[in-house]
Design a protein around this motif. Structure first.
Motif, PDB file in Angstrom:
ATOM      1  N   VAL A  75       0.825  -1.225   0.000  1.00 13.69           N
ATOM      2  CA  VAL A  75       0.000   0.000   0.000  1.00 13.69           C
ATOM      3  C   VAL A  75       0.856   1.271   0.000  1.00 13.69           C
ATOM      4  CG1 VAL A  75      -1.706  -1.250   1.401  1.00 13.69           C
ATOM      5  CG2 VAL A  75      -0.262   0.463   2.493  1.00 13.69           C
ATOM      6  N   THR A  76       2.160   1.115   0.123  1.00 15.40           N
ATOM      7  CA  THR A  76       3.113   2.234   0.225  1.00 15.40           C
ATOM      8  C   THR A  76       2.874   3.072   1.481  1.00 15.40           C
ATOM      9  OG1 THR A  76       2.044   3.926  -1.194  1.00 15.40           O
ATOM     10  CG2 THR A  76       3.346   2.205  -2.301  1.00 15.40           C
ATOM     11  N   ARG A  77       2.599   4.361   1.344  1.00 12.26           N
ATOM     12  CA  ARG A  77       2.712   5.275   2.494  1.00 12.26           C
ATOM     13  C   ARG A  77       1.481   5.334   3.396  1.00 12.26           C
ATOM     14  NH1 ARG A  77       4.332  11.030   0.376  1.00 12.26           N
ATOM     15  NH2 ARG A  77       4.673  11.308   2.613  1.00 12.26           N
ATOM     16  N   ALA A  78       0.322   4.936   2.917  1.00 11.67           N
ATOM     17  CA  ALA A  78      -0.969   5.118   3.610  1.00 11.67           C
ATOM     18  C   ALA A  78      -1.309   6.608   3.712  1.00 11.67           C
ATOM     19  CB  ALA A  78      -0.993   4.467   4.989  1.00 11.67           C
ATOM     20  N   ILE A  79      -2.570   6.902   3.999  1.00 13.40           N
ATOM     21  CA  ILE A  79      -3.038   8.290   3.994  1.00 13.40           C
ATOM     22  C   ILE A  79      -3.874   8.563   5.243  1.00 13.40           C
ATOM     23  CG2 ILE A  79      -4.199  10.092   2.639  1.00 13.40           C
ATOM     24  CD1 ILE A  79      -4.095   8.209   0.198  1.00 13.40           C
ATOM     25  N   SER A  80      -3.599   9.698   5.889  1.00 13.86           N
ATOM     26  CA  SER A  80      -4.473  10.183   6.953  1.00 13.86           C
ATOM     27  C   SER A  80      -4.541  11.712   6.881  1.00 13.86           C
ATOM     28  CB  SER A  80      -3.989   9.693   8.321  1.00 13.86           C
ATOM     29  OG  SER A  80      -5.006   9.904   9.289  1.00 13.86           O
ATOM     30  N   THR A  81      -5.138  12.308   7.887  1.00 13.85           N
ATOM     31  CA  THR A  81      -5.368  13.757   7.868  1.00 13.85           C
ATOM     32  C   THR A  81      -4.486  14.450   8.905  1.00 13.85           C
ATOM     33  OG1 THR A  81      -7.074  13.493   9.549  1.00 13.85           O
ATOM     34  CG2 THR A  81      -7.797  13.444   7.255  1.00 13.85           C
ATOM     35  N   THR A  82      -4.432  15.753   8.845  1.00 11.93           N
ATOM     36  CA  THR A  82      -3.765  16.509   9.907  1.00 11.93           C
ATOM     37  C   THR A  82      -4.387  16.117  11.248  1.00 11.93           C
ATOM     38  OG1 THR A  82      -3.269  18.363   8.441  1.00 11.93           O
ATOM     39  CG2 THR A  82      -3.327  18.834  10.811  1.00 11.93           C
ATOM     40  N   GLY A  83      -3.542  15.778  12.201  1.00  6.45           N
ATOM     41  CA  GLY A  83      -4.037  15.324  13.502  1.00  6.45           C
ATOM     42  C   GLY A  83      -4.444  13.865  13.499  1.00  6.45           C
ATOM     43  N   GLY A  84      -4.147  13.184  12.411  1.00  7.25           N
ATOM     44  CA  GLY A  84      -4.630  11.811  12.258  1.00  7.25           C
ATOM     45  C   GLY A  84      -3.551  10.755  12.184  1.00  7.25           C
ATOM     46  N   TYR A  85      -2.293  11.102  12.552  1.00  8.86           N
ATOM     47  CA  TYR A  85      -1.255  10.064  12.563  1.00  8.86           C
ATOM     48  C   TYR A  85       0.007  10.558  13.239  1.00  8.86           C
ATOM     49  CZ  TYR A  85       0.192   5.429  11.262  1.00  8.86           C
ATOM     50  OH  TYR A  85       0.540   4.106  11.335  1.00  8.86           O
ATOM     51  N   PRO A  86       0.754   9.658  13.922  1.00  8.28           N
ATOM     52  CA  PRO A  86       2.046  10.043  14.501  1.00  8.28           C
ATOM     53  C   PRO A  86       3.062  10.373  13.388  1.00  8.28           C
ATOM     54  CG  PRO A  86       1.310   7.874  15.290  1.00  8.28           C
ATOM     55  CD  PRO A  86       0.439   8.250  14.138  1.00  8.28           C
ATOM     56  N   LEU A  87       4.135  11.091  13.706  1.00  7.76           N
ATOM     57  CA  LEU A  87       4.621  11.475  15.013  1.00  7.76           C
ATOM     58  C   LEU A  87       3.799  12.610  15.603  1.00  7.76           C
ATOM     59  CD1 LEU A  87       8.464  11.328  14.332  1.00  7.76           C
ATOM     60  CD2 LEU A  87       6.917   9.471  14.930  1.00  7.76           C
ATOM     61  N   GLU A  88       3.635  12.561  16.911  1.00  5.92           N
ATOM     62  CA  GLU A  88       2.798  13.530  17.611  1.00  5.92           C
ATOM     63  C   GLU A  88       3.447  13.960  18.905  1.00  5.92           C
ATOM     64  OE1 GLU A  88      -0.559  10.861  17.811  1.00  5.92           O
ATOM     65  OE2 GLU A  88      -1.539  11.878  16.164  1.00  5.92           O
ATOM     66  N   ASP A  89       2.902  15.041  19.459  1.00 12.43           N
ATOM     67  CA  ASP A  89       3.303  15.530  20.778  1.00 12.43           C
ATOM     68  C   ASP A  89       4.698  16.150  20.810  1.00 12.43           C
ATOM     69  OD1 ASP A  89       0.829  14.595  21.694  1.00 12.43           O
ATOM     70  OD2 ASP A  89       1.659  12.592  22.019  1.00 12.43           O
ATOM     71  N   TYR A  90       5.152  16.632  19.666  1.00 12.38           N
ATOM     72  CA  TYR A  90       6.401  17.397  19.644  1.00 12.38           C
ATOM     73  C   TYR A  90       6.047  18.877  19.702  1.00 12.38           C
ATOM     74  CZ  TYR A  90       8.798  13.077  18.604  1.00 12.38           C
ATOM     75  OH  TYR A  90       9.302  11.805  18.705  1.00 12.38           O
ATOM     76  N   ALA A  91       7.032  19.728  19.987  1.00 11.54           N
ATOM     77  CA  ALA A  91       6.792  21.168  20.018  1.00 11.54           C
ATOM     78  C   ALA A  91       6.241  21.605  18.664  1.00 11.54           C
ATOM     79  CB  ALA A  91       8.096  21.902  20.311  1.00 11.54           C
TER      80      ALA A  91
END
Ligand SMILES: [Zn+2]
Length: 436
Positions: A170-186
């Motif tokens: 499937v290669t990279r997969a797709i999500s939305t802003t706020g919908g996948y890590p990496l998260e919780d960085y400055a």
């Protein structure tokens, strides 16, 4: 002959990787496998004392050992004390994930500190590990920040440079802003994301086009993301895409003759995914009656990936620990309802989400625990998975014309599906990769 360090001494690949042989005018070699018991992936019951005649990389015929004609030049493989099955199919893997240990940096460290060559090398080992366990086909559902690396691994397998299963990627997969890590960085720091992030139907369609253009066999989208337990004790999951965005992706993929796998837990995101025309629901932790009815009506596949949700829980007194326990508590009954209603089920595990050292086939016991018969669970990993992948008659079946992808176990998997965790013989494309 090479050994993988992480594997026990019993796991030896018989066939060294080498480039595919050039076309020759020699007739393809003939191999006959004597099967004590044959579970062919499609029939309702097993058959005793069968012989499988293989010419080149395809099965030519299957019949009673007493009557089948064995060509004089044939090589005979005696599995008369074993149960022979089609090569297994795992429709939800991540060869670019290695069951990251949170104590060692978890998911994030691989995107932030591990170069692509390193990750590809580990993915190569994971692909080989899948094959050694009897999984001759995988649908690998996202590289987690490793771009189009899955296309490269697939090409290397097909070219004969490395051993591995047949791959649908499937290669990279797709999500939305706020919908996948990496998260919780400055917020001031730009961090890489594990999936391609899009907003709006135009970007969504463009991402699907890019991924299909670069070799995606399927498109994978995340229609839910974060999940938690609310004050009433219910599992809640955050929806990601709008219906419009999902429709744009599904329409594009279907136009290319491809399908869309949708990671979905429950609630609004799950319903949007089904309304948007998702072809498979991945995980489906909490399918309500309406979504089950819609899946039956639309012919949507369910890839339940049970066992990964039953292990490795966070501590009980943490929000994550409560969430992990709630997920497992709703998942079993959800699968039971889906099985009863006749939802089409394909075997998938999320291997890579847990360590590749753990047995992939552990999933069979969970499927049986939650309402599938052993035979139905085996078919979910053979002929049913093949159907989902558009490969009926080619893989997932021991029948004339199919690729010679075969495994064998000692013992009866219909009595104890756990025996599938100890595959002793693996043939893929007519070539033996394992013969303990
Ligand atoms: Zn997954």
């Amino acid at each position: 002959m090479k050994r993988l360090r992480a594997l026990g001494p019993a796991l030896v690949l018989l066939a060294a990787a080498r480039p595919a042989a050039p076309q020759s005018s020699n007739p393809p070699s003939v191999t006959v496998i004597r099967a004590g018991t044959l579970i062919d992936g499609k029939s309702a019951s097993p058959r005793r004392d069968q012989s499988i005649v293989i010419r080149g990389n395809r099965i030519e015929s299957v019949g009673d050992t007493a009557t089948v004609a064995v060509p004089a030049s044939a090589k005979v493989i005696d599995l008369s004390r074993a149960t022979v099955l089609p090569g297994l199919i795992d429709t939800h893997t991540h060869i670019f994930l290695q069951g990251e240990d949170p104590a060692e940096g978890g998911y994030d460290v691989q995107l932030l500190k591990q170069g692509l060559a390193f990750r590809a090398a580990r993915a190569t080992a994971s692909a080989r590990r899948a094959l050694e366990q009897g999984f001759t086909t995988i649908r690998d559902v996202e590289t987690e920040g490793a771009g189009y690396g899955d296309v490269g691994i697939k090409q290397a397998i097909e070219g004969g440079y490395i051993p591995g299963p047949r791959m649908f990627v499937v290669t990279r997969a797709i999500s939305t802003t706020g919908g996948y890590p990496l998260e919780d960085y400055a917020p001031e720091i730009d961090v890489p994301k594990g999936a391609q992030i899009v907003d709006g139907p135009v970007e969504a369609r463009k991402a699907a086009r890019e991924q299909l253009d670069h070799g995606a066999d399927w498109i994978k989208i995340y229609v839910t993301h974060r999940s938690w337990v609310d004050k009433q004790g219910n599992l809640v999951s955050q929806p990601t895409f709008t219906l419009e965005e999902i429709r744009a992706i599904v329409d594009e993929a279907h136009g290319w003759g491809r399908k869309v796998a949708c990671h979905a837990y429950n609630g609004v995101g799950l319903h949007r995914g089904l309304d948007g025309g998702c072809d498979s629901i991945e995980h489906g932790l909490e399918l309500d009656d309406a979504s089950i009815a819609q899946m039956v009506r639309q012919g949507t596949w369910l890839v339940p990936t049970m066992s990964v949700y039953y292990d490795h829980w966070a501590p009980e007194d943490t929000p994550e620990g409560k969430r992990d326990r709630k997920r497992a508590a709703v998942h079993g009954p959800s699968l039971q309802k889906a099985v009863k209603a006749g939802v089409k089920i394909a075997f998938g595990t999320d291997a890579g989400g847990f360590s590749w050292k753990e047995p992939i086939a552990r999933e069979f016991a969970r499927l049986v625990e939650f309402g599938m018969t052993p035979m139905a669970a085996i078919q979910a990993a053979t002929s049913r998975a093949a159907e989902m992948l558009g490969m009926s008659g080619e893989i997932g079946a021991v029948s004339p014309g199919a690729y010679a992808d075969l495994i064998a176990v000692s013992g009866d998997p219909l009595q104890s599906v756990q025996v599938l965790e100890s595959v002793g013989f693996v043939m893929k494309d007519g070539r033996v990769y394992r013969g303990d």
